[in-house]
Design a protein around this motif. Structure first.
Motif, PDB file in Angstrom:
ATOM      1  N   CYS A   1      -8.967   5.615  -4.851  1.00  0.00           N
ATOM      2  CA  CYS A   1      -7.906   4.620  -4.188  1.00  0.00           C
ATOM      3  C   CYS A   1      -7.536   5.038  -2.919  1.00  0.00           C
ATOM      4  CB  CYS A   1      -6.565   5.085  -5.227  1.00  0.00           C
ATOM      5  SG  CYS A   1      -5.202   4.297  -4.740  1.00  0.00           S
ATOM      6  N   VAL A   2      -7.302   3.783  -2.231  1.00  0.00           N
ATOM      7  CA  VAL A   2      -6.971   3.808  -0.877  1.00  0.00           C
ATOM      8  C   VAL A   2      -5.325   3.446  -0.899  1.00  0.00           C
ATOM      9  CG1 VAL A   2      -7.174   3.122   1.567  1.00  0.00           C
ATOM     10  CG2 VAL A   2      -9.039   3.530  -0.111  1.00  0.00           C
ATOM     11  N   PRO A   3      -4.507   4.282  -0.771  1.00  0.00           N
ATOM     12  CA  PRO A   3      -3.067   3.649  -0.610  1.00  0.00           C
ATOM     13  C   PRO A   3      -2.905   2.846   0.638  1.00  0.00           C
ATOM     14  CG  PRO A   3      -3.161   5.825  -1.316  1.00  0.00           C
ATOM     15  CD  PRO A   3      -4.678   5.653  -0.590  1.00  0.00           C
ATOM     16  N   ILE A   4      -1.620   2.214   0.573  1.00  0.00           N
ATOM     17  CA  ILE A   4      -1.095   1.560   1.936  1.00  0.00           C
ATOM     18  C   ILE A   4      -0.997   2.649   2.825  1.00  0.00           C
ATOM     19  CG2 ILE A   4       0.603   0.144   2.563  1.00  0.00           C
ATOM     20  CD1 ILE A   4       0.880  -1.139   0.168  1.00  0.00           C
ATOM     21  N   SER A   5      -1.349   2.377   4.001  1.00  0.00           N
ATOM     22  CA  SER A   5      -1.498   3.342   5.063  1.00  0.00           C
ATOM     23  C   SER A   5      -0.157   4.263   5.257  1.00  0.00           C
ATOM     24  CB  SER A   5      -2.312   2.786   6.340  1.00  0.00           C
ATOM     25  OG  SER A   5      -1.276   1.676   6.962  1.00  0.00           O
ATOM     26  N   ASN A   6       0.884   3.730   5.555  1.00  0.00           N
ATOM     27  CA  ASN A   6       2.058   4.448   6.007  1.00  0.00           C
ATOM     28  C   ASN A   6       2.946   4.965   4.788  1.00  0.00           C
ATOM     29  OD1 ASN A   6       2.684   1.754   5.199  1.00  0.00           O
ATOM     30  ND2 ASN A   6       4.370   1.338   6.995  1.00  0.00           N
ATOM     31  N   HIS A   7       2.549   4.729   3.500  1.00  0.00           N
ATOM     32  CA  HIS A   7       2.986   5.198   2.493  1.00  0.00           C
ATOM     33  C   HIS A   7       2.745   6.742   2.067  1.00  0.00           C
ATOM     34  CE1 HIS A   7       3.478   1.022   0.095  1.00  0.00           C
ATOM     35  NE2 HIS A   7       4.262   1.004   1.284  1.00  0.00           N
ATOM     36  N   LEU A   8       3.865   7.137   1.552  1.00  0.00           N
ATOM     37  CA  LEU A   8       3.989   8.787   1.376  1.00  0.00           C
ATOM     38  C   LEU A   8       3.617   9.292   0.004  1.00  0.00           C
ATOM     39  CD1 LEU A   8       6.459   9.545   4.134  1.00  0.00           C
ATOM     40  CD2 LEU A   8       3.940   9.707   4.403  1.00  0.00           C
ATOM     41  N   TYR A   9       4.133   8.450  -1.171  1.00  0.00           N
ATOM     42  CA  TYR A   9       4.054   8.712  -2.270  1.00  0.00           C
ATOM     43  C   TYR A   9       2.966   8.194  -2.882  1.00  0.00           C
ATOM     44  CZ  TYR A   9       8.525  11.077  -1.172  1.00  0.00           C
ATOM     45  OH  TYR A   9       9.212  11.741  -0.508  1.00  0.00           O
ATOM     46  N   PHE A  10       2.185   8.557  -3.881  1.00  0.00           N
ATOM     47  CA  PHE A  10       0.970   8.354  -4.562  1.00  0.00           C
ATOM     48  C   PHE A  10       0.947   8.704  -5.954  1.00  0.00           C
ATOM     49  CE2 PHE A  10      -0.187   7.757  -0.393  1.00  0.00           C
ATOM     50  CZ  PHE A  10      -0.159   8.737   0.363  1.00  0.00           C
ATOM     51  N   TYR A  11       0.547   7.479  -6.771  1.00  0.00           N
ATOM     52  CA  TYR A  11       0.565   7.579  -8.227  1.00  0.00           C
ATOM     53  C   TYR A  11      -0.660   7.208  -8.891  1.00  0.00           C
ATOM     54  CZ  TYR A  11       5.506   7.149  -6.234  1.00  0.00           C
ATOM     55  OH  TYR A  11       6.614   7.154  -5.726  1.00  0.00           O
TER      56      TYR A  11
END
Lengths: 110, 114
Positions: B23-33
């Protein structure tokens, strides 16, 4: 976490307004009410969130009565592309996990 | 509009094998699930991750599962010794802040264990 109850399915026609009601009798003071939408084979998508009274965005409105024991998601003038499953979520503000129920499957007909 | 991406879109593996879902999360997000959805069933929370460590996990997330953020952009879910019942859609999500109910989901990876 507050338990939510919503209809299993609803049918509508294009151009109509659709109201989906969710019951959450055990909602806590800290709880927000959040709605997500999920199309087949896609991830859920945030629609709207509210705490009390009415919230409106470009997609939907959320009506929450004073006792907050229920909420109604209102979709104005639905189209075929609004056919999806709609989830009502109620939870604690200090946890990150989303607890999904079975949702309401909305079918929009031409 | 920034979005969460996931690879592969479909993974087929044999029972007992290990898989890594990316997964590549949105770049400025800090929390991942990570969440999963068995066909025809509810979306189920697996794990949340913040500041390079697990912040919360469900009872589903046992020793068979692990998560990692190996670099500044990727977030992975490893499933060891896969079982038939691990077949499901696995969704990655990210959010900008804690306690945010506005989580951004990826398109999912369909895992099929044969």
């Amino acid at each position: 976490l507050a338990k939510t109850t919503q209809p299993i399915s609803m049918d509508s026609y294009e151009g109509q307004e659709v109201n989906i009601t969710c019951s959450h009798n055990n909602i806590a003071t800290n709880d927000y009410i959040t709605w997500y939408q999920q199309f087949p084979s896609q991830g859920p998508r945030f629609i709207i969130q509210g705490y009390k009274t009415k919230v409106t965005n470009e997609v939907a409105s959320l009506f929450i009565p004073a006792d907050r024991k229920s909420s109604t998601l209102s979709l104005p003038r639905v189209s075929l592309s609004d056919t999806a499953v709609y989830y009502c979520l109620v939870g604690l503000g200090w946890t990150d996990k989303l607890i999904f129920g079975t949702g309401t499957r909305l079918q929009v007909f031409p | 509009e920034p979005e969460v991406t996931q690879t592969p879109s479909h993974q087929v593996t044999q029972m007992g094998q290990e898989v890594i879902l990316r997964c590549v999360p949105i770049s400025n997000h800090l929390y991942f699930y990570w969440y999963r959805q068995i066909l025809g069933q509810k979306v189920e929370f697996l794990v949340s991750f913040y500041n390079n460590e697990i912040s919360e996990k469900s009872e589903i997330f046992d020793d068979q599962f692990s998560v990692e953020r190996p670099d500044g952009s990727n977030f992975t879910l490893k499933i060891r010794s896969t079982k038939l019942e691990d077949s499901a859609m696995y969704f990655c999500a990210s959010s900008p802040g804690q306690g945010s109910y506005e989580q951004y989901f990826g398109p999912g990876t369909r895992l099929t264990v044969t």
